[in-house]
Design a protein around this motif. Structure first.
Motif, PDB file in Angstrom:
ATOM      1  N   ALA A 154      55.017  49.284  41.711  1.00 49.90           N
ATOM      2  CA  ALA A 154      54.493  47.933  41.952  1.00 49.90           C
ATOM      3  C   ALA A 154      52.975  47.934  41.943  1.00 49.90           C
ATOM      4  CB  ALA A 154      55.010  47.404  43.288  1.00 49.90           C
ATOM      5  N   LEU A 155      52.376  48.977  42.513  1.00 46.64           N
ATOM      6  CA  LEU A 155      50.915  49.071  42.546  1.00 46.64           C
ATOM      7  C   LEU A 155      50.337  49.234  41.146  1.00 46.64           C
ATOM      8  CD1 LEU A 155      50.283  51.297  45.695  1.00 46.64           C
ATOM      9  CD2 LEU A 155      49.594  48.933  45.380  1.00 46.64           C
ATOM     10  N   THR A 156      50.972  50.044  40.304  1.00 44.14           N
ATOM     11  CA  THR A 156      50.449  50.247  38.949  1.00 44.14           C
ATOM     12  C   THR A 156      50.498  48.948  38.152  1.00 44.14           C
ATOM     13  OG1 THR A 156      52.638  51.037  38.213  1.00 44.14           O
ATOM     14  CG2 THR A 156      51.030  52.706  38.844  1.00 44.14           C
ATOM     15  N   GLU A 157      51.553  48.155  38.350  1.00 41.57           N
ATOM     16  CA  GLU A 157      51.637  46.873  37.658  1.00 41.57           C
ATOM     17  C   GLU A 157      50.517  45.940  38.092  1.00 41.57           C
ATOM     18  OE1 GLU A 157      53.547  45.793  35.199  1.00 41.57           O
ATOM     19  OE2 GLU A 157      54.486  47.771  35.038  1.00 41.57           O
ATOM     20  N   GLU A 158      50.258  45.908  39.402  1.00 43.54           N
ATOM     21  CA  GLU A 158      49.190  45.032  39.902  1.00 43.54           C
ATOM     22  C   GLU A 158      47.818  45.527  39.447  1.00 43.54           C
ATOM     23  OE1 GLU A 158      47.573  42.964  44.039  1.00 43.54           O
ATOM     24  OE2 GLU A 158      49.326  44.288  44.074  1.00 43.54           O
ATOM     25  N   LEU A 159      47.606  46.841  39.466  1.00 43.63           N
ATOM     26  CA  LEU A 159      46.342  47.405  38.994  1.00 43.63           C
ATOM     27  C   LEU A 159      46.088  47.022  37.537  1.00 43.63           C
ATOM     28  CD1 LEU A 159      46.221  51.026  40.475  1.00 43.63           C
ATOM     29  CD2 LEU A 159      44.520  49.235  40.819  1.00 43.63           C
ATOM     30  N   LEU A 160      47.127  47.109  36.740  1.00 40.20           N
ATOM     31  CA  LEU A 160      47.001  46.807  35.314  1.00 40.20           C
ATOM     32  C   LEU A 160      46.696  45.323  35.100  1.00 40.20           C
ATOM     33  CD1 LEU A 160      47.080  48.020  32.537  1.00 40.20           C
ATOM     34  CD2 LEU A 160      49.558  47.742  32.509  1.00 40.20           C
ATOM     35  N   ASP A 161      47.393  44.463  35.835  1.00 44.71           N
ATOM     36  CA  ASP A 161      47.141  43.024  35.714  1.00 44.71           C
ATOM     37  C   ASP A 161      45.695  42.694  36.070  1.00 44.71           C
ATOM     38  OD1 ASP A 161      49.686  42.465  34.885  1.00 44.71           O
ATOM     39  OD2 ASP A 161      50.445  41.964  36.878  1.00 44.71           O
ATOM     40  N   ARG A 162      45.203  43.286  37.133  1.00 48.84           N
ATOM     41  CA  ARG A 162      43.840  43.001  37.567  1.00 48.84           C
ATOM     42  C   ARG A 162      42.819  43.569  36.582  1.00 48.84           C
ATOM     43  NH1 ARG A 162      43.008  42.580  43.993  1.00 48.84           N
ATOM     44  NH2 ARG A 162      44.994  41.601  44.522  1.00 48.84           N
ATOM     45  N   THR A 163      43.105  44.733  36.021  1.00 53.62           N
ATOM     46  CA  THR A 163      42.183  45.361  35.075  1.00 53.62           C
ATOM     47  C   THR A 163      42.045  44.520  33.811  1.00 53.62           C
ATOM     48  OG1 THR A 163      42.723  47.570  35.913  1.00 53.62           O
ATOM     49  CG2 THR A 163      41.722  47.457  33.736  1.00 53.62           C
ATOM     50  N   ARG A 164      43.132  43.882  33.392  1.00 55.09           N
ATOM     51  CA  ARG A 164      43.072  43.044  32.188  1.00 55.09           C
ATOM     52  C   ARG A 164      42.169  41.822  32.391  1.00 55.09           C
ATOM     53  NH1 ARG A 164      49.143  43.679  31.876  1.00 55.09           N
ATOM     54  NH2 ARG A 164      49.536  45.313  30.322  1.00 55.09           N
ATOM     55  N   ASN A 165      41.930  41.453  33.635  1.00 56.60           N
ATOM     56  CA  ASN A 165      41.191  40.229  33.916  1.00 56.60           C
ATOM     57  C   ASN A 165      39.764  40.454  34.404  1.00 56.60           C
ATOM     58  OD1 ASN A 165      43.341  38.325  33.337  1.00 56.60           O
ATOM     59  ND2 ASN A 165      44.345  39.071  35.184  1.00 56.60           N
ATOM     60  N   VAL A 166      39.289  41.695  34.410  1.00 57.39           N
ATOM     61  CA  VAL A 166      37.918  41.947  34.857  1.00 57.39           C
ATOM     62  C   VAL A 166      36.940  41.676  33.722  1.00 57.39           C
ATOM     63  CG1 VAL A 166      38.686  43.663  36.534  1.00 57.39           C
ATOM     64  CG2 VAL A 166      38.022  44.405  34.238  1.00 57.39           C
ATOM     65  N   SER A 167      35.667  41.633  34.060  1.00 55.63           N
ATOM     66  CA  SER A 167      34.628  41.416  33.046  1.00 55.63           C
ATOM     67  C   SER A 167      34.428  42.681  32.225  1.00 55.63           C
ATOM     68  CB  SER A 167      33.313  41.049  33.729  1.00 55.63           C
ATOM     69  OG  SER A 167      32.825  42.162  34.473  1.00 55.63           O
ATOM     70  N   PRO A 168      33.830  42.555  31.034  1.00 52.98           N
ATOM     71  CA  PRO A 168      33.553  43.749  30.223  1.00 52.98           C
ATOM     72  C   PRO A 168      32.716  44.787  30.966  1.00 52.98           C
ATOM     73  CG  PRO A 168      33.301  41.779  28.904  1.00 52.98           C
ATOM     74  CD  PRO A 168      33.502  41.320  30.310  1.00 52.98           C
ATOM     75  N   ALA A 169      31.714  44.339  31.710  1.00 49.48           N
ATOM     76  CA  ALA A 169      30.869  45.282  32.450  1.00 49.48           C
ATOM     77  C   ALA A 169      31.666  45.999  33.536  1.00 49.48           C
ATOM     78  CB  ALA A 169      29.688  44.543  33.070  1.00 49.48           C
ATOM     79  N   PHE A 170      32.549  45.256  34.215  1.00 50.74           N
ATOM     80  CA  PHE A 170      33.374  45.855  35.257  1.00 50.74           C
ATOM     81  C   PHE A 170      34.337  46.872  34.646  1.00 50.74           C
ATOM     82  CE2 PHE A 170      36.576  46.341  38.439  1.00 50.74           C
ATOM     83  CZ  PHE A 170      35.963  46.064  39.662  1.00 50.74           C
ATOM     84  N   PHE A 171      34.908  46.524  33.498  1.00 57.09           N
ATOM     85  CA  PHE A 171      35.824  47.423  32.798  1.00 57.09           C
ATOM     86  C   PHE A 171      35.107  48.709  32.400  1.00 57.09           C
ATOM     87  CE2 PHE A 171      38.345  48.426  28.795  1.00 57.09           C
ATOM     88  CZ  PHE A 171      39.445  48.921  29.485  1.00 57.09           C
ATOM     89  N   GLU A 172      33.868  48.576  31.939  1.00 50.02           N
ATOM     90  CA  GLU A 172      33.065  49.743  31.580  1.00 50.02           C
ATOM     91  C   GLU A 172      32.900  50.669  32.777  1.00 50.02           C
ATOM     92  OE1 GLU A 172      28.355  50.725  30.794  1.00 50.02           O
ATOM     93  OE2 GLU A 172      29.096  48.702  30.472  1.00 50.02           O
ATOM     94  N   GLN A 173      32.504  50.095  33.925  1.00 46.09           N
ATOM     95  CA  GLN A 173      32.275  50.913  35.105  1.00 46.09           C
ATOM     96  C   GLN A 173      33.573  51.527  35.609  1.00 46.09           C
ATOM     97  OE1 GLN A 173      29.151  51.628  36.332  1.00 46.09           O
ATOM     98  NE2 GLN A 173      30.348  53.168  37.463  1.00 46.09           N
ATOM     99  N   LEU A 174      34.664  50.778  35.490  1.00 46.84           N
ATOM    100  CA  LEU A 174      35.970  51.289  35.915  1.00 46.84           C
ATOM    101  C   LEU A 174      36.327  52.556  35.145  1.00 46.84           C
ATOM    102  CD1 LEU A 174      39.159  49.126  36.402  1.00 46.84           C
ATOM    103  CD2 LEU A 174      39.261  51.198  35.032  1.00 46.84           C
ATOM    104  N   LEU A 175      36.137  52.524  33.823  1.00 43.10           N
ATOM    105  CA  LEU A 175      36.475  53.692  33.006  1.00 43.10           C
ATOM    106  C   LEU A 175      35.547  54.866  33.311  1.00 43.10           C
ATOM    107  CD1 LEU A 175      37.264  52.046  29.541  1.00 43.10           C
ATOM    108  CD2 LEU A 175      38.858  52.832  31.297  1.00 43.10           C
TER     109      LEU A 175
END
Length: 310
Positions: A154-175
Protein backbone atom coordinates in the motif's frame (compact mmCIF):
# COMPACT_ATOMS: atom_id res chain seq x y z
CA UNK A 1 3.19 -28.17 -1.69
CA UNK A 2 4.67 -27.27 1.69
CA UNK A 3 2.21 -28.35 4.42
CA UNK A 4 0.70 -25.84 6.83
CA UNK A 5 1.78 -25.96 10.45
CA UNK A 6 -1.54 -27.64 11.34
CA UNK A 7 -0.97 -30.31 8.69
CA UNK A 8 2.40 -30.99 10.35
CA UNK A 9 0.90 -31.80 13.75
CA UNK A 10 -0.30 -35.35 13.21
CA UNK A 11 2.79 -36.45 11.21
CA UNK A 12 4.89 -34.96 14.01
CA UNK A 13 3.09 -37.15 16.56
CA UNK A 14 3.27 -40.22 14.32
CA UNK A 15 7.03 -39.82 13.90
CA UNK A 16 7.46 -39.71 17.67
CA UNK A 17 5.06 -42.61 18.22
CA UNK A 18 6.97 -44.82 15.79
CA UNK A 19 10.21 -44.13 17.66
CA UNK A 20 8.73 -44.38 21.19
CA UNK A 21 10.21 -44.60 23.79
CA UNK A 22 13.28 -43.22 22.02
CA UNK A 23 13.77 -39.48 21.67
CA UNK A 24 13.76 -37.96 18.18
CA UNK A 25 15.76 -34.95 16.99
CA UNK A 26 13.77 -32.07 15.59
CA UNK A 27 15.78 -32.15 12.36
CA UNK A 28 14.87 -35.82 11.86
CA UNK A 29 11.20 -34.96 12.39
CA UNK A 30 11.40 -32.16 9.82
CA UNK A 31 12.97 -34.53 7.29
CA UNK A 32 10.35 -37.19 8.07
CA UNK A 33 7.50 -34.74 7.42
CA UNK A 34 9.18 -33.43 4.26
CA UNK A 35 9.46 -37.00 2.98
CA UNK A 36 5.84 -37.81 3.89
CA UNK A 37 4.59 -34.84 1.87
CA UNK A 38 6.99 -35.65 -0.99
CA UNK A 39 8.54 -32.20 -0.91
CA UNK A 40 10.96 -31.40 -3.71
CA UNK A 41 14.48 -30.16 -2.98
CA UNK A 42 13.31 -26.69 -3.97
CA UNK A 43 10.36 -26.79 -1.55
CA UNK A 44 12.57 -28.06 1.26
CA UNK A 45 14.97 -25.16 0.67
CA UNK A 46 12.30 -22.46 0.30
CA UNK A 47 13.10 -19.49 2.55
CA UNK A 48 10.97 -16.66 3.85
CA UNK A 49 11.52 -13.37 2.07
CA UNK A 50 13.88 -12.33 4.86
CA UNK A 51 16.13 -15.26 3.89
CA UNK A 52 16.66 -16.18 7.54
CA UNK A 53 14.63 -19.37 7.89
CA UNK A 54 13.22 -22.18 5.80
CA UNK A 55 9.44 -22.28 5.57
CA UNK A 56 9.17 -25.98 6.40
CA UNK A 57 11.37 -25.52 9.49
CA UNK A 58 9.18 -22.67 10.69
CA UNK A 59 5.92 -24.58 10.22
CA UNK A 60 7.18 -27.74 11.90
CA UNK A 61 8.53 -25.53 14.67
CA UNK A 62 5.11 -24.02 15.35
CA UNK A 63 3.49 -27.47 15.24
CA UNK A 64 6.03 -28.51 17.88
CA UNK A 65 5.24 -25.47 20.04
CA UNK A 66 1.50 -26.06 20.03
CA UNK A 67 1.78 -29.81 20.59
CA UNK A 68 4.14 -29.17 23.47
CA UNK A 69 1.88 -26.54 25.06
CA UNK A 70 -1.07 -28.94 24.79
CA UNK A 71 0.93 -31.66 26.55
CA UNK A 72 1.00 -34.10 23.61
CA UNK A 73 4.79 -34.09 23.42
CA UNK A 74 7.64 -33.15 25.71
CA UNK A 75 11.31 -32.27 25.32
CA UNK A 76 13.62 -34.21 27.67
CA UNK A 77 16.62 -32.29 26.33
CA UNK A 78 17.56 -29.67 23.75
CA UNK A 79 16.07 -30.28 20.28
CA UNK A 80 14.90 -33.80 21.21
CA UNK A 81 11.26 -34.82 21.64
CA UNK A 82 9.17 -37.74 22.83
CA UNK A 83 5.44 -38.40 22.65
CA UNK A 84 3.44 -38.35 25.89
CA UNK A 85 0.58 -40.62 26.98
CA UNK A 86 -1.80 -37.81 26.01
CA UNK A 87 -0.25 -37.69 22.56
CA UNK A 88 -0.61 -41.44 22.11
CA UNK A 89 -4.25 -41.24 23.19
CA UNK A 90 -4.84 -38.51 20.63
CA UNK A 91 -3.54 -40.77 17.86
CA UNK A 92 -5.64 -43.69 19.06
CA UNK A 93 -8.78 -41.56 18.77
CA UNK A 94 -8.10 -41.24 15.06
CA UNK A 95 -9.13 -37.58 14.90
CA UNK A 96 -7.48 -34.75 13.05
CA UNK A 97 -4.84 -33.07 15.18
CA UNK A 98 -5.13 -29.30 14.81
CA UNK A 99 -5.67 -26.19 16.92
CA UNK A 100 -9.38 -26.93 17.18
CA UNK A 101 -8.57 -30.33 18.72
CA UNK A 102 -5.94 -28.82 21.03
CA UNK A 103 -8.46 -26.35 22.49
CA UNK A 104 -9.84 -29.11 24.72
CA UNK A 105 -6.67 -28.95 26.80
CA UNK A 106 -6.54 -26.26 29.48
CA UNK A 107 -2.77 -25.83 29.13
CA UNK A 108 -3.12 -24.96 25.47
CA UNK A 109 -5.97 -22.50 26.01
CA UNK A 110 -4.01 -20.87 28.84
CA UNK A 111 -1.00 -20.50 26.56
CA UNK A 112 -3.08 -18.94 23.78
CA UNK A 113 -4.84 -16.63 26.21
CA UNK A 114 -1.57 -15.46 27.68
CA UNK A 115 0.25 -14.85 24.40
CA UNK A 116 -2.65 -12.98 22.87
CA UNK A 117 -3.34 -10.91 25.98
CA UNK A 118 0.20 -9.60 25.82
CA UNK A 119 -0.28 -8.37 22.26
CA UNK A 120 -3.93 -7.64 21.57
CA UNK A 121 -6.87 -7.44 23.98
CA UNK A 122 -9.35 -7.81 21.11
CA UNK A 123 -7.91 -11.20 20.25
CA UNK A 124 -8.27 -12.15 23.92
CA UNK A 125 -12.02 -11.60 23.64
CA UNK A 126 -12.16 -13.86 20.58
CA UNK A 127 -10.37 -16.65 22.43
CA UNK A 128 -12.75 -16.43 25.40
CA UNK A 129 -15.68 -16.90 23.03
CA UNK A 130 -14.01 -19.84 21.34
CA UNK A 131 -12.88 -17.95 18.24
CA UNK A 132 -9.19 -18.79 18.40
CA UNK A 133 -7.34 -17.00 15.62
CA UNK A 134 -4.70 -19.74 15.67
CA UNK A 135 -7.16 -21.89 13.69
CA UNK A 136 -5.69 -20.19 10.67
CA UNK A 137 -3.46 -22.36 8.49
CA UNK A 138 -0.65 -19.84 8.57
CA UNK A 139 1.75 -19.45 11.47
CA UNK A 140 1.96 -16.26 13.55
CA UNK A 141 5.27 -15.55 11.80
CA UNK A 142 3.57 -15.76 8.43
CA UNK A 143 0.68 -13.59 9.60
CA UNK A 144 3.17 -10.93 10.64
CA UNK A 145 5.05 -11.14 7.35
CA UNK A 146 1.80 -11.02 5.36
CA UNK A 147 0.69 -7.91 7.25
CA UNK A 148 4.11 -6.36 6.68
CA UNK A 149 3.89 -7.10 2.96
CA UNK A 150 0.35 -5.69 2.74
CA UNK A 151 1.39 -2.45 4.45
CA UNK A 152 4.44 -2.06 2.22
CA UNK A 153 2.44 -2.73 -0.95
CA UNK A 154 0.00 0.00 0.00
CA UNK A 155 2.86 2.37 0.81
CA UNK A 156 4.61 1.75 -2.52
CA UNK A 157 1.40 2.53 -4.40
CA UNK A 158 0.96 5.79 -2.50
CA UNK A 159 4.63 6.73 -2.96
CA UNK A 160 4.32 6.17 -6.69
CA UNK A 161 1.12 8.20 -6.97
CA UNK A 162 2.69 11.11 -5.13
CA UNK A 163 5.91 10.92 -7.16
CA UNK A 164 3.96 11.20 -10.41
CA UNK A 165 2.49 14.49 -9.20
CA UNK A 166 5.60 16.32 -7.95
CA UNK A 167 7.30 19.15 -9.81
CA UNK A 168 10.22 18.47 -12.17
CA UNK A 169 12.65 20.04 -9.69
CA UNK A 170 11.28 17.92 -6.84
CA UNK A 171 11.53 14.79 -9.00
CA UNK A 172 15.15 15.65 -9.77
CA UNK A 173 16.02 15.99 -6.09
CA UNK A 174 14.11 12.81 -5.24
CA UNK A 175 16.21 10.77 -7.68
CA UNK A 176 19.43 12.36 -6.44
CA UNK A 177 18.50 11.53 -2.84
CA UNK A 178 17.62 7.95 -3.79
CA UNK A 179 20.79 7.26 -5.76
CA UNK A 180 22.98 8.75 -3.04
CA UNK A 181 21.13 6.69 -0.41
CA UNK A 182 21.91 3.62 -2.53
CA UNK A 183 25.61 4.41 -2.32
CA UNK A 184 26.28 6.26 -5.59
CA UNK A 185 28.41 9.37 -5.68
CA UNK A 186 29.55 9.29 -2.07
CA UNK A 187 28.11 12.73 -1.20
CA UNK A 188 25.41 14.91 -2.64
CA UNK A 189 27.77 17.72 -3.69
CA UNK A 190 28.86 17.05 -7.25
CA UNK A 191 27.47 13.51 -7.24
CA UNK A 192 24.78 14.17 -9.84
CA UNK A 193 24.64 16.54 -12.76
CA UNK A 194 21.74 17.94 -14.82
CA UNK A 195 19.09 15.57 -13.52
CA UNK A 196 15.65 16.78 -14.55
CA UNK A 197 16.93 19.37 -17.00
CA UNK A 198 16.03 19.58 -20.64
CA UNK A 199 18.47 16.86 -21.46
CA UNK A 200 21.73 16.72 -23.37
CA UNK A 201 21.46 14.67 -26.55
CA UNK A 202 19.00 12.27 -24.99
CA UNK A 203 20.54 12.12 -21.51
CA UNK A 204 18.77 13.67 -18.52
CA UNK A 205 21.57 13.34 -16.01
CA UNK A 206 24.81 11.79 -14.89
CA UNK A 207 25.70 10.41 -11.48
CA UNK A 208 29.09 9.30 -10.23
CA UNK A 209 29.34 5.65 -9.32
CA UNK A 210 32.24 6.41 -7.00
CA UNK A 211 33.26 9.45 -4.90
CA UNK A 212 35.95 10.48 -7.39
CA UNK A 213 33.73 10.28 -10.42
CA UNK A 214 36.00 7.82 -12.22
CA UNK A 215 32.98 5.75 -13.26
CA UNK A 216 29.71 7.40 -14.21
CA UNK A 217 26.15 6.29 -14.95
CA UNK A 218 24.05 8.18 -17.49
CA UNK A 219 20.39 8.56 -16.65
CA UNK A 220 17.14 8.99 -18.53
CA UNK A 221 14.16 9.75 -16.26
CA UNK A 222 10.51 9.94 -17.33
CA UNK A 223 7.82 11.12 -14.91
CA UNK A 224 4.96 9.51 -16.80
CA UNK A 225 1.36 8.70 -15.90
CA UNK A 226 0.62 5.05 -15.18
CA UNK A 227 -0.86 4.37 -18.62
CA UNK A 228 1.92 6.12 -20.56
CA UNK A 229 4.45 3.36 -20.97
CA UNK A 230 7.97 3.81 -22.31
CA UNK A 231 8.29 2.33 -25.79
CA UNK A 232 11.09 0.76 -27.78
CA UNK A 233 11.81 4.02 -29.63
CA UNK A 234 12.77 5.81 -26.42
CA UNK A 235 15.09 2.95 -25.47
CA UNK A 236 16.80 3.15 -28.88
CA UNK A 237 17.18 6.93 -28.54
CA UNK A 238 18.78 6.50 -25.12
CA UNK A 239 21.10 3.80 -26.46
CA UNK A 240 22.18 6.15 -29.24
CA UNK A 241 22.87 8.92 -26.72
CA UNK A 242 25.03 6.56 -24.67
CA UNK A 243 27.06 5.69 -27.76
CA UNK A 244 27.60 9.38 -28.57
CA UNK A 245 29.07 9.88 -25.12
CA UNK A 246 31.01 6.60 -25.14
CA UNK A 247 29.12 5.78 -21.97
CA UNK A 248 29.38 2.27 -20.57
CA UNK A 249 26.36 2.30 -18.27
CA UNK A 250 22.83 3.67 -18.57
CA UNK A 251 19.88 3.82 -16.21
CA UNK A 252 16.36 4.41 -17.55
CA UNK A 253 13.86 5.31 -14.83
CA UNK A 254 10.13 5.83 -15.31
CA UNK A 255 7.19 6.28 -12.97
CA UNK A 256 5.08 4.18 -15.36
CA UNK A 257 6.32 0.98 -16.99
CA UNK A 258 8.03 -0.35 -20.12
CA UNK A 259 6.30 -2.04 -23.02
CA UNK A 260 7.32 -5.59 -23.83
CA UNK A 261 9.07 -4.36 -26.97
CA UNK A 262 10.98 -1.77 -24.90
CA UNK A 263 12.24 -4.50 -22.58
CA UNK A 264 13.23 -6.69 -25.52
CA UNK A 265 15.01 -3.76 -27.17
CA UNK A 266 16.99 -2.98 -24.02
CA UNK A 267 17.99 -6.62 -23.74
CA UNK A 268 18.98 -6.93 -27.40
CA UNK A 269 20.84 -3.63 -27.77
CA UNK A 270 23.02 -3.79 -24.73
CA UNK A 271 23.23 -5.16 -21.23
CA UNK A 272 24.54 -1.73 -20.24
CA UNK A 273 21.01 -0.32 -19.87
CA UNK A 274 19.17 -1.03 -16.62
CA UNK A 275 15.41 -0.41 -16.62
CA UNK A 276 13.61 0.74 -13.46
CA UNK A 277 9.82 0.98 -13.70
CA UNK A 278 7.47 2.76 -11.34
CA UNK A 279 6.88 -0.15 -8.97
CA UNK A 280 10.59 -0.85 -8.63
CA UNK A 281 11.27 2.87 -8.11
CA UNK A 282 8.68 2.99 -5.31
CA UNK A 283 10.12 -0.15 -3.69
CA UNK A 284 13.58 1.40 -3.73
CA UNK A 285 12.21 4.61 -2.23
CA UNK A 286 10.58 2.59 0.55
CA UNK A 287 13.71 0.52 1.16
CA UNK A 288 15.98 3.56 1.42
CA UNK A 289 13.50 5.81 3.23
CA UNK A 290 13.03 8.33 0.45
CA UNK A 291 9.61 9.88 1.02
CA UNK A 292 8.99 7.48 3.91
CA UNK A 293 10.38 6.88 7.37
CA UNK A 294 10.47 4.16 9.99
CA UNK A 295 7.48 4.49 12.30
CA UNK A 296 8.22 1.47 14.46
CA UNK A 297 10.82 -1.28 14.33
CA UNK A 298 9.74 -4.80 15.31
CA UNK A 299 12.33 -7.47 16.05
CA UNK A 300 11.21 -11.03 15.29
CA UNK A 301 13.15 -13.26 17.66
CA UNK A 302 13.48 -16.97 18.34
CA UNK A 303 14.90 -19.16 21.08
CA UNK A 304 18.70 -19.47 21.15
CA UNK A 305 19.01 -23.24 21.41
CA UNK A 306 22.78 -23.09 21.97
CA UNK A 307 22.26 -20.93 25.05
CA UNK A 308 20.33 -23.74 26.73
CA UNK A 309 22.54 -26.57 25.46
CA UNK A 310 24.34 -27.04 28.76
Amino acid sequence: MIPTYQECMKPFLLALNEAYPAEVKIRDIINHIANQFNLSDEERATLFSSGNQRVIDNRVGWARTYLNKAGLIESPRRAHFVITARGQAALQQGQDINTCYLKQFDEFVAFINKTNKNTNDDKQNNIETGKVSEESDITPDEELRAAYSKINNALTEELLDRTRNVSPAFFEQLLIDLLIAMGYGGTEEGAAHALGKSGDNGVDGVINQDPLGVDQIYIQAKRYAETNKVGAGEIRDFFGALNLKNAQKGLFITTSDFTASAKDTAHQLSSRIVLVNGKELARLMLRYNIGSRDEQVLHLKKIDEEFFEN
